[in-house]
Scaffold this motif. Structure first.
Motif: not given
Length: 78
Positions: A19-26, A41-45
């Motif tokens: 769906t286009g949601k950007l996420m980082k594995v912290k 962690e999502y791009v908006e924090g």
């Protein structure tokens, strides 16, 4: 990175769901059976902790940079 297993969460890597949601594995949290929890962690924090079972249900791609453009690992260059 072409043969990267997308079902294996790697700390420091960014992923995009379909769906286009950007996420980082912290962080990944290990238990007796291996990975049990994943801190995202999502791009908006915002952050979220999910189980490895929930992670395996996500439909993910890994963004990569090539000559200033963002391409998806699943995209094929023509």
């Amino acid at each position: 990175m072409d043969n990267l297993d997308l079902q294996q969460p790697l700390p420091g890597y960014w992923y995009i769901n379909r769906t286009g949601k950007l996420m980082k594995v912290k962080m990944v949290m290990l238990g007796h059976e291996g990975i049990e929890l994943i801190l995202l962690e999502y791009v908006e924090g915002a952050t979220q902790t999910i189980s490895i079972e929930d992670w395996q249900c996500l439909d993910l791609v890994i963004p990569r940079h090539e000559q200033g453009d963002i391409l998806l690992e699943t995209d094929k260059a023509f």
